[in-house]
Design a protein around this motif. Structure first.
Motif, PDB file in Angstrom:
ATOM      1  N   ALA A   1      11.137  42.350  60.641  1.00  0.00           N
ATOM      2  CA  ALA A   1      11.495  41.430  61.722  1.00  0.00           C
ATOM      3  C   ALA A   1      12.447  40.349  61.231  1.00  0.00           C
ATOM      4  CB  ALA A   1      10.231  40.798  62.305  1.00  0.00           C
ATOM      5  N   ASN A   2      12.136  39.744  60.095  1.00  0.00           N
ATOM      6  CA  ASN A   2      12.979  38.676  59.560  1.00  0.00           C
ATOM      7  C   ASN A   2      14.349  39.192  59.118  1.00  0.00           C
ATOM      8  OD1 ASN A   2      11.034  36.777  60.048  1.00  0.00           O
ATOM      9  ND2 ASN A   2      10.305  36.649  57.937  1.00  0.00           N
ATOM     10  N   GLY A   3      14.387  40.450  58.729  1.00  0.00           N
ATOM     11  CA  GLY A   3      15.656  41.040  58.313  1.00  0.00           C
ATOM     12  C   GLY A   3      16.642  41.168  59.454  1.00  0.00           C
ATOM     13  N   ARG A   4      16.131  41.212  60.687  1.00  0.00           N
ATOM     14  CA  ARG A   4      16.999  41.352  61.860  1.00  0.00           C
ATOM     15  C   ARG A   4      17.475  40.010  62.404  1.00  0.00           C
ATOM     16  NH1 ARG A   4      12.878  45.605  64.620  1.00  0.00           N
ATOM     17  NH2 ARG A   4      13.921  47.545  64.047  1.00  0.00           N
ATOM     18  N   ARG A   5      16.793  38.949  62.060  1.00  0.00           N
ATOM     19  CA  ARG A   5      17.165  37.625  62.547  1.00  0.00           C
ATOM     20  C   ARG A   5      18.138  36.961  61.586  1.00  0.00           C
ATOM     21  NH1 ARG A   5      13.021  35.065  65.643  1.00  0.00           N
ATOM     22  NH2 ARG A   5      14.173  33.121  65.379  1.00  0.00           N
ATOM     23  N   SER A   6      19.100  36.225  62.123  1.00  0.00           N
ATOM     24  CA  SER A   6      20.098  35.574  61.270  1.00  0.00           C
ATOM     25  C   SER A   6      19.527  34.345  60.572  1.00  0.00           C
ATOM     26  CB  SER A   6      21.315  35.162  62.100  1.00  0.00           C
ATOM     27  OG  SER A   6      21.007  34.050  62.933  1.00  0.00           O
ATOM     28  N   TYR A   7      18.732  33.561  61.296  1.00  0.00           N
ATOM     29  CA  TYR A   7      18.175  32.293  60.803  1.00  0.00           C
ATOM     30  C   TYR A   7      19.260  31.353  60.279  1.00  0.00           C
ATOM     31  CZ  TYR A   7      13.680  34.659  61.211  1.00  0.00           C
ATOM     32  OH  TYR A   7      12.595  35.331  61.692  1.00  0.00           O
TER      33      TYR A   7
END
Length: 318
Positions: free
Chosen positions: A270-276
């Motif tokens: 999930a975090n890999g898909r978000r830019s943040y």
């Protein structure tokens, strides 16, 4: 829509206890922050205690308020129950602006188009979005996923009236999906990754080339006027947290695991898909917001046209 808004208003008042928004001449020493499960960076800062510590240095404490999704969070901001929202999908501020909310864009995360998608069961025979015609699709109203569905249908030559929308919260969406009560489920991370890994769901379409999926942080106008110094601290902490999550994917997943109740594999995906990538908002960055607003109005899902350019934008140092 009016009835739903009334219910959300009433619920917000009951849960939080209504308080008048801070007047510009006041200088509140507490910031009330709303967040939801997908509010990764705020959750990281809350868990690590870094935001509390940074704000204590300027004499400000934090009151945390958790919500199920973005729309009720903006309802709470609108009635003065909270001062600032964690990240909400790009659609949410548009509905709030249509309702006359006195809000200001404080920050935005760079696009994460693959962090939301339309899921179908592993056994589904659907092969393209065009085949959604006549199908039952579970989604949460007014969210980023709602716009993703509209844009995906339009690209496939369909309209919203060609499907059977089933409006539910995300937990109920998944339950309906797993029972086979719906043919597809529109969702976002971490629900998206959980659906893929735990439920074996397949992605029919994501936001690539269709919906940018930018997430925004918003503040009540009165609070932003009274405490721009608080917004500056929050922005800096969010920016630093975004870099930490991307630079330390395993540590971030371990930190979030007990809070989200998800396996680290799901969280890392999930975090890999978000830019943040937290940025200051600008008028140019809101151009895509206007496209979303116009789309919802065309589908008669907004009560009136929304001019996104008229929204307030926080300028650091002002």
């Amino acid at each position: 829509m009016h009835f739903l808004s009334s219910l959300l208003l009433a619920a917000s008042c009951v849960v939080f206890g209504w308080q008048a928004p801070a007047a510009a001449e006041d200088k509140p020493d507490t910031v009330r922050i709303g967040f939801q499960k997908s509010s990764t960076l705020i959750t990281v800062l809350k868990t690590q205690g870094k935001l509390d510590a940074a704000l204590q240095k300027i004499g400000v404490s934090v009151k945390w308020n958790e919500f199920t999704s973005g729309p009720p969070m903006l309802e709470a901001l609108n009635i003065g129950a909270i001062d600032l929202t964690a990240d909400v999908a790009d659609t949410v501020p548009i509905f709030a602006q249509a309702a006359g909310a006195k809000m200001i864009y404080v920050a935005q995360e760079a696009p994460s188009p693959t962090a939301q998608a339309i899921l179908i069961p592993a056994t589904s025979e659907l092969k393209s979005p065009a085949e959604l015609k006549g199908k039952r699709v579970a989604l949460t109203k007014g969210t980023g996923g709602h716009y993703l569905l509209l844009a995906t249908l339009a690209k496939a030559g369909l309209t919203f009236k060609d499907i059977q929308p089933v409006y539910l919260g995300q937990a109920d969406c998944r339950a309906a999906f797993e029972r086979g009560s719906v043919d597809a489920w529109v969702t976002w991370d971490p629900y998206l990754s959980a659906g893929e890994i735990q439920a074996g769901a397949r992605v029919l379409a994501d936001g690539k080339d269709v919906a940018l999926y930018q997430r925004y942080y918003l503040a009540a106008t009165a609070f932003a006027t009274a405490r721009p110094d608080v917004l500056a601290v929050i922005f800096d902490e969010l920016h630093a947290a975004g870099k930490w999550v991307k630079d330390n994917p395993q540590a971030a997943a371990e930190l979030l695991k007990p809070i989200w109740g998800l396996d680290t594999k799901i969280i890392e995906q999930a975090n890999g898909r978000r830019s943040y990538d937290v940025r200051l908002p600008s008028t140019n960055n809101l151009v895509d917001q206007q496209v979303i607003a116009d789309t919802f109005f065309k589908e008669q899902l907004l009560p009136k046209p929304v001019d996104v350019k008229s929204a307030d934008i926080w300028h650091r140092g002002s």
